[in-house]
Scaffold this motif. Structure first.
Motif, short mmCIF file in Angstrom:
data_model
loop_
_atom_site.label_atom_id
_atom_site.label_comp_id
_atom_site.label_asym_id
_atom_site.label_seq_id
_atom_site.Cartn_x
_atom_site.Cartn_y
_atom_site.Cartn_z
N THR A 1 0.95 -1.25 -0.09
CA THR A 1 0.05 0.08 0.02
C THR A 1 0.88 1.18 0.16
O THR A 1 1.99 1.38 0.65
N LEU A 2 0.62 2.15 -0.90
CA LEU A 2 1.47 3.63 -0.89
C LEU A 2 0.64 4.34 -0.22
O LEU A 2 -0.56 4.67 -0.44
N TYR A 3 1.30 5.46 0.83
CA TYR A 3 0.78 6.25 1.39
C TYR A 3 1.23 7.82 0.97
O TYR A 3 2.60 7.90 0.46
N ALA A 4 0.79 8.87 1.47
CA ALA A 4 0.95 10.06 1.12
C ALA A 4 1.82 10.81 2.39
O ALA A 4 2.59 11.79 2.24
N ASP A 5 1.83 10.01 3.42
CA ASP A 5 2.60 10.69 4.48
C ASP A 5 3.31 9.43 5.29
O ASP A 5 2.97 8.26 5.13
N ARG A 6 4.48 9.88 6.03
CA ARG A 6 5.18 8.95 6.53
C ARG A 6 4.48 7.99 7.89
O ARG A 6 4.90 6.73 7.80
N ALA A 7 3.67 8.39 8.04
CA ALA A 7 2.89 7.98 9.41
C ALA A 7 1.83 6.89 8.74
O ALA A 7 1.41 6.09 9.52
N GLY A 8 1.64 6.82 7.62
CA GLY A 8 0.75 5.96 6.93
C GLY A 8 -0.84 6.30 7.52
O GLY A 8 -1.40 5.36 7.71
N ARG A 9 -1.11 7.49 7.31
CA ARG A 9 -2.54 7.82 7.63
C ARG A 9 -3.35 8.06 6.53
O ARG A 9 -4.66 7.79 6.59
N LYS A 10 -2.75 8.40 5.38
CA LYS A 10 -3.58 8.70 4.15
C LYS A 10 -2.89 8.19 2.87
O LYS A 10 -1.63 8.27 2.70
N VAL A 11 -3.51 7.41 2.17
CA VAL A 11 -3.17 6.56 1.05
C VAL A 11 -2.89 7.46 -0.12
O VAL A 11 -3.85 8.60 -0.23
N LEU A 12 -2.33 6.87 -1.08
CA LEU A 12 -1.91 7.95 -2.15
C LEU A 12 -2.42 7.08 -3.35
O LEU A 12 -1.67 6.62 -4.36
N PRO A 13 -3.59 7.22 -4.02
CA PRO A 13 -4.10 6.61 -5.22
C PRO A 13 -3.49 7.18 -6.41
O PRO A 13 -3.02 8.65 -6.33
N GLY A 14 -2.80 6.73 -7.43
CA GLY A 14 -2.22 7.21 -8.56
C GLY A 14 -0.79 7.33 -8.48
O GLY A 14 -0.18 7.45 -9.34
#
Ligand code: HEC
Ligand code: HEC
Length: 353
Positions: free
Chosen positions: A82-95
């Motif tokens: 799973t790819l995230y937008a933030d280091r803490a892994g709170r928000k996934v990064l579609p695309g």
């Protein structure tokens, strides 16, 4: 009912932006070469996206089920997560894009779907001289005879032998993964080290983001504590931090030449203004990479844009709010506002007592 194909899987035909001509070099898989390898260009983004919808279990270990004998053994992936937008892994990064390049030069590109998930069943080249490594332990996965000849190469079906470089990309931001840890569905090794080693907590994530660190910055009067520290603290870890930032052994060449251990911070600590001395590691601080007389010549800026040779990758381009904020702060003298000048004289007074 399952819906067909999410957005991430449809972006199959966007060609990667062509940048400066970059030549793949196998020596980049040596210990030193691990520090820097240019992100591949000129291939079809998302060409290796795996089959199916894959919207479930975001953030979990896919190979808990996608493994031999597991609940989803009909679907074995060579790489997934799973790819995230933030280091803490709170928000996934579609695309967002996940890129691997194996030791034969093959580029594997996946895009994260609406759940942030990615997966592939494209094969990854095996290194006959692979070494298993964890927790300071190293163990060759190959067998040599008394004269040092290879008797039995490492098993190519063992994911620990799948040596590759990895990057994650989103807009102008490209982050290389720190190490060459394998992923796979047979052994429980399922991600690159900096997905789960987080200096600030127990949980790290595979992440990249071209979003600015803060929602906005003032046009002038930027403060180190309020504006600059959050940018560097958010984006320059886990590399430019105090203390030990050495990589581990992963191939035979590292066992043969143990002195090739690499310091991923380059003795530069960007989360302490003045640098640090921790655990015997002396690191310079931010002043060593800014040029207040000629801000445009600051390494802090020039190292971090697309096309620069930087082991940490690119974080923004010259028009990004973060870049402009750093540039403005440098032109204003790159000062540390941690203590105001009156507070500083009081501290000096107390110390001189
Ligand atoms: C708790 C167990 C479990 C975990 C964890 C899990 N899966 Fe699955 N997955 C399954 C099962 C069972 C199936 C097959 C049954 C089905 O078709 O739904 C499946 C099927 C799939 C499929 C094919 C069916 C479809 O959705 O089109 C994809 C793709 C997939 N998984 C991706 C992933 C990814 C990526 C991850 C990690 C982020 C993951 N899975 C984590 C259990 C799991
Ligand atoms: C994945 C690890 C990693 C991350 C993250 C990273 N860097 Fe680096 N950085 C390196 C490595 C390795 C070097 C040394 C090799 C080189 O010059 O590229 C380096 C070198 C540098 C240098 C040059 C230091 C010198 O004295 O030559 C600067 C400046 C720098 N990084 C700034 C940054 C900034 C700013 C960020 C965050 C926005 C950042 N880096 C994030 C790994 C990283």
């Amino acid at each position: 009912m399952k819906k067909l194909v999410s957005t991430g899987l449809m972006g199959l035909c966007i060609a990667a932006a062509a940048a400066a001509a970059i030549v793949y070099d196998k020596s980049n898989f040596s210990a030193a070469g691990r520090v820097y390898q240019p992100v591949p260009e000129r291939y079809i983004i998302g060409k290796d996206n795996g089959p199916g919808v894959g919207l479930h279990h975001a953030g979990e270990r896919c190979d808990n089920c996608h493994k031999k004998g597991g609940a989803a053994e009909a679907y074995l992936w060579t790489a997934s997560g799973t790819l995230y937008a933030d280091r803490a892994g709170r928000k996934v990064l579609p695309g967002g894009e996940i890129i691997l390049q194996d030791r034969e030069g093959k580029v594997i590109s996946m895009t994260a779907n609406a759940a942030g998930n990615f997966w592939t069943n494209t094969s990854i080249a095996s290194n006959p001289f692979a070494v298993a490594s964890h927790g300071g332990m190293t163990e060759p996965l190959y067998v040599l005879d008394a004269d040092g000849n290879l008797v039995e190469p490492a098993d190519p079906a063992d994911p620990r032998t799948w040596i590759y470089k990895a990057w994650v990309r989103h807009g102008a931001a490209v982050r290389p993964m720190v190490t060459l840890a394998p992923v796979g569905s047979a052994t429980g090794n399922y991600m690159s080290c900096n997905m789960h080693h987080n200096p600030k907590g127990s949980r790290g994530a595979l992440w990249v983001s071209s979003e600015p660190a803060l929602p906005s910055y003032p046009a002038r009067g930027l403060k180190y504590t309020e504006h600059i520290h959050p940018i560097l603290n958010g984006k320059c870890v886990p590399c430019h931090i105090p203390g030990k930032t050495m990589t581990r052994l992963v191939t035979k060449s590292d066992i043969d030449t143990p002195s090739t251990a690499i310091d991923y911070s380059h003795s530069l600590d960007l989360i302490n203004y003045r640098g640090s001395e921790t655990g015997g590691y002396l690191k310079l601080g931010i002043r060593s990479v800014v040029n207040t007389a000629d801000p445009g010549k600051s390494l802090l800026l020039n190292k971090t844009v697309p096309g620069a040779l930087h082991g940490g990758g690119a974080f923004w381009d010259q028009s990004s709010p973060d870049y402009l904020a750093l540039q403005q702060w440098i032109s204003e003298g790159a000062r540390n506002d941690l203590y105001s000048s009156s507070q500083r004289s009081i501290i000096l007074l107390l110390l001189s007592d």
